[in-house]
Design a protein around this motif. Structure first.
Motif, short mmCIF file in Angstrom:
data_model
loop_
_atom_site.label_atom_id
_atom_site.label_comp_id
_atom_site.label_asym_id
_atom_site.label_seq_id
_atom_site.Cartn_x
_atom_site.Cartn_y
_atom_site.Cartn_z
N PHE A 40 73.91 -76.61 19.19
CA PHE A 40 73.24 -75.33 18.99
C PHE A 40 71.80 -75.33 19.51
CE2 PHE A 40 76.08 -74.24 15.05
CZ PHE A 40 77.17 -74.19 15.90
N ASP A 41 71.44 -76.42 20.20
CA ASP A 41 70.10 -76.58 20.75
C ASP A 41 69.01 -76.44 19.66
OD1 ASP A 41 68.46 -77.16 22.86
OD2 ASP A 41 68.08 -75.05 23.35
N VAL A 42 69.32 -76.97 18.50
CA VAL A 42 68.35 -76.96 17.40
C VAL A 42 67.65 -78.32 17.41
CG1 VAL A 42 68.12 -76.96 14.88
CG2 VAL A 42 69.62 -75.32 15.99
N ARG A 43 66.33 -78.29 17.58
CA ARG A 43 65.61 -79.56 17.72
C ARG A 43 64.60 -79.79 16.61
NH1 ARG A 43 67.18 -81.32 22.53
NH2 ARG A 43 67.92 -79.76 23.99
N ASP A 44 64.50 -78.83 15.71
CA ASP A 44 63.42 -78.97 14.73
C ASP A 44 63.89 -79.30 13.32
OD1 ASP A 44 64.61 -76.54 14.54
OD2 ASP A 44 62.77 -75.35 14.54
N ILE A 45 65.12 -79.81 13.17
CA ILE A 45 65.52 -80.35 11.87
C ILE A 45 65.46 -81.87 12.01
CG2 ILE A 45 67.32 -80.54 10.13
CD1 ILE A 45 68.40 -77.86 11.02
N GLU A 46 64.70 -82.50 11.14
CA GLU A 46 64.54 -83.96 11.20
C GLU A 46 65.60 -84.60 10.30
OE1 GLU A 46 60.46 -85.15 10.33
OE2 GLU A 46 59.82 -83.18 11.01
N TYR A 47 66.69 -85.02 10.88
CA TYR A 47 67.73 -85.69 10.11
C TYR A 47 67.33 -87.15 9.92
CZ TYR A 47 70.67 -81.62 10.73
OH TYR A 47 71.18 -80.35 10.70
N THR A 48 67.44 -87.61 8.70
CA THR A 48 67.06 -89.01 8.47
C THR A 48 68.04 -89.70 7.53
OG1 THR A 48 65.22 -90.47 7.89
CG2 THR A 48 65.46 -88.51 6.56
#
Lengths: 152, 392
Positions: free
Chosen positions: B206-214
């Motif tokens: 979805f071209d989502v780059r601003d969720i920081e998965y950790t």
């Protein structure tokens, strides 16, 4: 920054490593873990420069990134004898017996901090370390850390 | 001369009953002398133990070479002086440097072992890590979101906040919150690598780059304290055997004045018509089954007490019912079918239930599905949402 400012307080190593690690890790695959790992490695290098016992001159820390690798370039004033000492350590790092040497070193009270730190980075962080004597009392460490690979 | 500030905060404790020496915080001393008292505590502790000594490092976020070498020397020396003792160093899988540094100790002494503290800590983890459960988690989130998007603003969620979604699973909730509430920053943490891989794949698609998965341990997060305006932890306290430990961490990372939002179920209150009795019996048994695995899926109404006990104030609590009348009834039926497969399948079998019991257990789920799909039927799944404010 001025070396004198950096070495004014031991806590600068902790603070700088956390701050810089967080800043450069933000767009990595797992920013929090990446930052934790990078801070650990960077702190070791900062502590080593802190102990260089040279207060005059500039302390420079540059960051570069290439795919999965972080490059830390650390330039700091360093007396001649110590520069030779570090050069000797770095030459000995590419030894097949690195893990054995490291195990001997971490239980040896007489071993230097610098040696433990640099070999620790090679063994625990798969670091590639180069050293450059810039003359005029300044030393540069170039440390490549494949952190993304270590996290997975 | 340079001024030397004390090193960052850490604590050291020795618990004689557990024969455990534990360190927590950041150990970056300038010299071994700074941690001499703590090393002495360890040495003295070693004198008092027999059998096994645990060295718990799960809560150490950083340790420099000086501290590592000092600790290593104490342990190696002790293992040689007291060969009858086994030393077990426990590190977290979340803290990558620790696992890599402490692995060498077993090379130095056969009496020292490194144990990586991992998903065994989360009793329910293995049941939901199965990839076949992912579509169901997606459907569940879709069904609850219809309610939660209305509920969340009442619990203080606003646009532009710094948000943490703890135990984020496959990341759908974080994705929905991002879209609806446009956070300034959103971090999503989970202890399941497959779930995070899935979440990252979806984000990339979805071209989502601003969720920081950790990847992280919710009971000991690497996040600094007082960092987030809004912290969510949905359906997770109930599958953790020590919810108060998790709440303490949620409290810690929340900013003073910020809120922690939790959702939990009370499975015995799942209902349906027709065939209400059979459905009721099965969901009562679901609660007992989870209890057998140290999970409390009856937690929902206890949220108020849990939040107050954890130190939160201005606690808000409400409940909502996800039903077959919300959207497509087949979605509700699919979720129940997935519950049946996991609860009456893997979990019930692992508990050692009889074939007769499992048959009756499954029947309640079948009746719930029947109620959901019946044109005049009603099927419900109640959820309790609660939030508390961290005092200023």
């Amino acid at each position: 920054m001025d070396m004198a400012s950096f070495t004014a307080d031991w806590l600068h190593c902790d603070q700088l490593s956390n701050y810089v690690a967080r800043m450069v890790s933000h767009d990595r695959r797992d920013p929090v873990r990446h930052s934790n790992l990078l801070s650990s490695a960077l702190n070791e290098l900062l502590e080593m420069s802190f102990r260089s016992e040279a207060n005059d001159g500039e302390f420079v820390c540059n960051f570069y990134r290439c795919q999965e690798t972080e490059r830390i370039e650390l330039i700091f004033p360093c007396p001649t004898e110590q520069r030779q000492f570090y050069r000797k350590i770095v030459l000995g790092l590419k030894n097949r017996r690195a893990v054995i040497n490291y195990c001997n070193l971490i239980t040896n009270d007489a071993a230097s901090d610098g040696q433990a730190i640099l070999l620790g980075l090679v063994v625990n962080y798969d670091a590639e370390i180069q050293i450059r004597d810039l003359g005029i009392g300044t030393l540069a460490f170039i440390v490549d850390l494949p952190l993304e690979r270590l996290l997975n | 001369m340079t001024a030397q500030s004390p090193s960052p905060v850490f604590t050291a404790q020795f618990n004689i009953n557990d024969q455990e020496f534990s360190l927590a915080g950041v150990l970056r001393p300038h010299s071994t002398a700074e941690i001499a008292d703590d090393l002495l505590l360890l040495r003295n502790g070693i004198e008092t133990v027999s059998g096994v000594l645990y060295v718990n490092l799960k809560r150490v976020t950083h340790m420099n070479s000086t501290a590592f070498r000092a600790l290593t020397r104490v342990l190696v020396d002790a293992s040689r002086l007291r060969p009858e003792i086994k030393f077990v160093v426990v590190a977290s899988s979340v803290v990558a440097w620790a696992a890599r540094m402490f692995r060498h100790l077993s090379d130095l002494s056969p009496n020292i072992a490194l144990e990586i503290y991992d998903s065994a800590f989360y009793p329910g983890q293995t049941f939901v890590e199965n990839k076949s459960f992912i579509p169901i988690l997606r459907t569940q989130t879709k069904m609850t979101w219809r309610h939660e998007r209305e509920i969340l603003p009442r619990h203080g969620l606003r646009n532009g906040m710094v948000i943490a979604d703890i135990c984020c699973g496959i990341g759908d909730f974080a994705m929905l919150v991002r879209k609806e509430f446009g956070p300034a920053r959103i971090v999503a943490l989970d202890h399941s690598s497959p779930s995070l891989d899935y979440a990252r794949d979806v984000a990339e698609r979805f071209d989502v780059r601003d969720i920081e998965y950790t990847y992280g341990d919710a009971s000991q997060m690497l996040f600094e304290s007082d960092q987030f305006d809004f912290v969510t932890c949905r359906h997770s306290l109930q599958i953790f055997d020590r919810p108060e430990l998790l709440l303490r961490e949620l409290y810690r990372i929340c900013k003073p004045g910020g809120r922690v939002y939790i959702t939990n179920e009370k499975n015995s209150h799942c209902l349906g018509e027709p065939r209400a009795d059979s459905i009721q019996w099965t969901y009562n048994e679901v609660a007992k089954l989870f209890s057998h695995f140290d999970m409390d899926v009856e937690m929902g109404p206890k949220s108020l007490r849990l939040l107050l006990d954890a130190g939160f104030e201005a606690v808000k609590m409400e409940s909502f019912m996800v039903t077959n009348l919300d959207g497509d009834p087949q979605e509700f039926a699919d979720v129940i079918a997935a519950w049946r497969d996991v609860y009456a399948g893997e979990m019930s079998v692992r508990r050692g239930d009889s074939a007769e019991f499992i048959e009756r257990f499954k029947q309640g789920f079948a009746d719930h599905i029947f109620a959901a799909l019946h044109p005049k039927g009603y099927a419900g799944w109640p959820i309790w949402a609660a939030s508390g404010r961290k005092p200023l």
